[in-house]
Design a protein around this motif. Structure first.
Motif, PDB file in Angstrom:
ATOM      1  N   UNK A 179       0.830  -1.211   0.000  1.00 29.35           N
ATOM      2  CA  UNK A 179       0.000   0.000   0.000  1.00 29.35           C
ATOM      3  C   UNK A 179       0.862   1.257   0.000  1.00 29.35           C
ATOM      4  N   UNK A 180       0.311   2.349  -0.532  1.00 30.87           N
ATOM      5  CA  UNK A 180       0.991   3.642  -0.557  1.00 30.87           C
ATOM      6  C   UNK A 180      -0.001   4.735  -0.168  1.00 30.87           C
ATOM      7  N   UNK A 181       0.482   5.943   0.001  1.00 28.80           N
ATOM      8  CA  UNK A 181      -0.388   7.068   0.350  1.00 28.80           C
ATOM      9  C   UNK A 181      -0.250   8.165  -0.698  1.00 28.80           C
ATOM     10  N   UNK A 182      -1.224   9.052  -0.740  1.00 26.35           N
ATOM     11  CA  UNK A 182      -1.140  10.204  -1.646  1.00 26.35           C
ATOM     12  C   UNK A 182      -0.909  11.443  -0.801  1.00 26.35           C
ATOM     13  N   UNK A 183      -0.026  12.316  -1.267  1.00 22.19           N
ATOM     14  CA  UNK A 183       0.229  13.524  -0.501  1.00 22.19           C
ATOM     15  C   UNK A 183      -1.008  14.415  -0.503  1.00 22.19           C
ATOM     16  N   UNK A 184      -1.369  14.905   0.691  1.00 22.73           N
ATOM     17  CA  UNK A 184      -2.520  15.798   0.773  1.00 22.73           C
ATOM     18  C   UNK A 184      -3.859  15.068   0.733  1.00 22.73           C
ATOM     19  N   UNK A 185      -3.852  13.710   0.763  1.00 19.98           N
ATOM     20  CA  UNK A 185      -5.127  12.974   0.756  1.00 19.98           C
ATOM     21  C   UNK A 185      -5.861  13.237   2.071  1.00 19.98           C
ATOM     22  N   UNK A 186      -7.147  12.939   2.059  1.00 20.23           N
ATOM     23  CA  UNK A 186      -7.987  13.266   3.218  1.00 20.23           C
ATOM     24  C   UNK A 186      -7.466  12.659   4.519  1.00 20.23           C
ATOM     25  N   UNK A 187      -7.115  11.375   4.487  1.00 19.57           N
ATOM     26  CA  UNK A 187      -6.662  10.717   5.727  1.00 19.57           C
ATOM     27  C   UNK A 187      -5.166  10.436   5.651  1.00 19.57           C
ATOM     28  N   UNK A 188      -4.410  11.454   5.238  1.00 24.00           N
ATOM     29  CA  UNK A 188      -2.973  11.246   4.992  1.00 24.00           C
ATOM     30  C   UNK A 188      -2.248  10.700   6.219  1.00 24.00           C
TER      31      UNK A 188
END
Length: 308
Positions: free
Chosen positions: A55-64
């Motif tokens: 899994x990865x995350x997106x910068x500035x995503x809602x539940x960062x």
């Protein structure tokens, strides 16, 4: 993303029980003790086959922050957690995404053919003022970072950092990057660029900490740790490519650089020179003892990085 992967894992009894086990394994034990434990080892092996592992995350995503906490809860178990460079928890910036930056190199504005009267940094500020969102968040961080708290404390660094992070995360990069990476021909312009992030509050401090101490502090915070790992992933100078950047994607490097602003690791231009641009976090390698070499290497990733 890791929030979704976590939901999928929670719905699957063997995954969710192994994930719980791993979190208990990681709580308060060092890695070697953890790996010596059969149950912890088994949990790790099962999780490497689960959606959580990739899994990865997106910068500035809602539940960062939640996403990054889940990412590190797995990856600090898998890696030493103390190596020099860590992999980025963020989705890679594809060249399609980086098209939005369409940012000419900072040096291109120094071409003598361009109009010597133009001040790109001033133009960038004017462009920001014409956009409501940019104007509001920029005035917001400037007033927060310039507000005196008391006779001894000239500003609240914590609040200043938070306001800066909001500016860089919520305003489109076509405005923020123009302010941060405007090209200059004279010192007044270069000083304006250096002042973009109100360095007296967000950057400078009474004394410079050691760079490795600063890195350690940064790594105790999931967000700061992630932004630093992202910077290393995207800016680690590679001499195999034309631009000296990983995958020739210098836009991804500039994006990661901007992502560090508003944290303890905030980088900035060290002076108003127009000929030799030097960038550094607020730290030095004084007092590194036997870690001097590692410290210098860490600092050079900012001060002498051809990709950046």
């Amino acid at each position: 993303d890791c929030v979704r992967a976590n939901e999928l894992c929670a719905a699957e009894p063997s995954c969710s029980s192994r994930y719980r086990t791993l979190r208990q394994c990681l709580a308060g034990r060092d890695r070697n003790t953890m790996l010596a434990n059969k149950e912890c080892q088994a949990a790790l092996e099962v999780l490497q086959e689960s959606p959580l592992y990739d899994c990865r995350c997106k910068r500035g995503m809602k539940k960062e922050l939640q996403c990054l906490q889940i990412y590190w809860s797995i990856h600090l178990g898998l890696t030493e957690g103390e190596e020099f460079y860590e992999a980025s928890p963020y989705e890679p910036v594809t060249s399609r995404l980086s098209d939005i930056f369409r940012l000419a190199s900072i040096f291109s504005g120094m071409d003598p053919a361009t109009n010597s009267k133009s001040n790109h940094c001033l133009d960038a500020a004017k462009a920001c003022n014409l956009n409501d969102n940019c104007k509001r968040l920029r005035s917001g961080y400037i007033s927060t970072c310039s507000k005196e708290v008391s006779a001894t404390e000239h500003c609240s660094r914590r609040k200043c950092h938070k306001a800066l992070r909001q500016f860089f995360d919520r305003v489109p990069s076509e405005y923020t990057y123009r302010l941060l990476f405007c090209s200059c021909k004279d010192q007044a312009c270069a000083e304006r660029r250096r002042q973009t992030i109100v360095p007296s509050c967000s950057y400078e401090d009474k004394e410079k900490p050691n760079c490795l101490d600063l890195r350690n502090t940064c790594r105790t915070d999931h967000l700061c740790r992630s932004r630093l790992a992202d910077f290393h992933t995207n800016c680690q100078a590679s001499f195999q490519s034309l631009t000296s950047c990983p995958g020739d994607n210098y836009q991804a490097c500039l994006g990661s650089y901007a992502g560090l602003i508003g944290f303890d690791m905030t980088p900035n231009y060290v002076d108003a020179s127009t000929t030799s641009i030097t960038i550094s976090p607020w730290c030095s390698c004084k007092g590194s003892g036997n870690m001097e070499e590692e410290c210098e290497k860490f600092l050079r990733d900012f001060t002498e990085n051809p990709c950046l």
